[in-house]
Design a protein around this motif. Structure first.
Motif, short mmCIF file in Angstrom:
data_model
loop_
_atom_site.label_atom_id
_atom_site.label_comp_id
_atom_site.label_asym_id
_atom_site.label_seq_id
_atom_site.Cartn_x
_atom_site.Cartn_y
_atom_site.Cartn_z
N TYR A 258 33.78 46.06 27.89
CA TYR A 258 33.54 44.91 28.76
C TYR A 258 32.14 44.34 28.52
N LYS A 304 37.24 39.03 31.08
CA LYS A 304 37.90 40.34 31.01
C LYS A 304 37.39 41.26 32.11
N GLU A 308 39.92 42.76 34.88
CA GLU A 308 40.26 44.19 34.83
C GLU A 308 39.39 45.06 35.74
#
Length: 344
Positions: A258, A304, A308
């Motif tokens: 990430y 992202k 997530e």
């Protein structure tokens, strides 16, 4: 169950310790104090009103590290420890390759020996090298251009190989952009050894009178004001990203990468102007030539992490500069500033 925080006395590590403790986690800190100060941990405890175990040992001291795992029920590791100065890494690459790679190898071996397979690794946007386009997403090619960044890139690959060989491992790799700011109390913050390598602590030291002026490396980039644009993220937002990654790893195995940034950039002159506003102090600066390898614009794609991890940066440039100035003005010489003497 405790979270082992390597490098927990450092800048990002100490802020993450505060957020972990505030969220109800038990922590154990390991730090060799090569680029940090034990006063930071004392202040973490004062901010949270919580005591915790600290070990001033080196990660390559396998026997002592194993003792920490035996002494405490470690559930997961957040790995901040490592050498981190880009310039020094160019001058002394063997030091960086030896310590950053070997200390992480030893940590993973001790983790495996003690049945601990949940790890959050402190990586860096430097692994992307000279990006071909922005914003930079996690699928962009990696290609670090200095030894520091290459050690991060190599460790990322090593962790992928560990997971491939041992599917029970859960690893989150967090690629930071440019951490700035400090805890709102002003009690902990960035305290670089020597002359700061990064822009905001340099500006802060000019504002407090420790340095004379800021060098602006190039004003002829294709940006709004000609100076380089970077993605600056408040260190508390960054710390909270680690808590979100811990939650993610409770239910996921494998490697998860990430970006942690704001998703927008600020120029050097914008940062100087914002710091002048926050501090009420003039920030003299001088335009000099470009530095080799610098790019015009660099900022993160953060969708992202939002999707997530349910994480996004919340603090803007005004808070970043305000909190940096509070820390610097309250601690003009960092953790080496004598504690105020109570007046009677």
């Amino acid at each position: 169950m405790a979270i082992l925080v390597t490098g927990g006395a450092g800048y990002i590590g100490s802020h993450t310790c505060v957020e972990l403790l505030n969220a109800g986690f038990e922590i154990v800190v390991v730090d060799n104090l090569s680029n940090s100060h034990p006063e930071a941990l004392k202040r973490v405890s004062e901010i949270t009103n919580i005591r915790f175990a600290s070990y001033f040992i080196d990660l390559m001291d396998r026997e002592s590290l194993d003792h920490v795992f035996k002494e405490h029920k470690i559930d997961a590791v957040i790995h901040f420890a490592g050498l981190k100065a880009v310039g020094e890494s160019v001058q002394n690459p063997l030091k960086y390759y030896h310590y950053n790679l070997m200390s992480t190898t030893t940590l993973c071996e001790v983790m495996e020996a003690n049945g601990v397979r949940r790890l959050i690794f402190s990586s860096s946007a430097t692994v992307y090298g000279l990006p071909k386009q922005v914003p930079i997403d996690e699928g962009a090619p990696v290609g670090a251009v200095n030894p520091y960044g290459r050690t991060k890139q190599m460790i990322e690959q090593m962790l992928q190989d560990v997971v491939d060989a041992n599917p029970g491992w859960s690893v989150a790799i967090l690629r930071y952009f440019n951490p700035v700011g400090a805890h709102e109390s002003g009690r902990i913050g960035e305290d670089p050894n020597g002359v700061p390598n990064n822009l905001v602590p340099y500006i802060a030291q000019v504002a407090v009178g420790r340095l004379a002026e800021v060098s602006v490396y190039g004003d002829d980039y294709e940006t709004a004001d000609g100076t380089g644009v970077r993605d600056y993220i408040h260190v508390v937002d960054l710390a909270l990203g680690h808590l979100k990654a811990l939650i993610k790893l409770e239910h996921a195995t494998g490697v998860h990468i990430y970006n942690l940034g704001t998703g927008r950039g600020y120029s050097v002159l914008e940062m100087i102007a914002a710091f002048q506003e926050a501090s009420g102090r003039p920030i003299p600066y001088r335009i000099t030539g470009r530095r080799p390898g610098d790019v015009a614009v660099c900022y993160a794609e953060t969708t992202k992490a939002a999707a997530e991890l349910n994480w996004r940066a919340e603090r803007g440039i005004a808070e970043m500069c305000r909190d940096s100035w509070r820390w610097q003005s309250m601690n003009p010489r960092g953790y080496r500033t004598p504690e105020p003497v109570a007046q009677t």
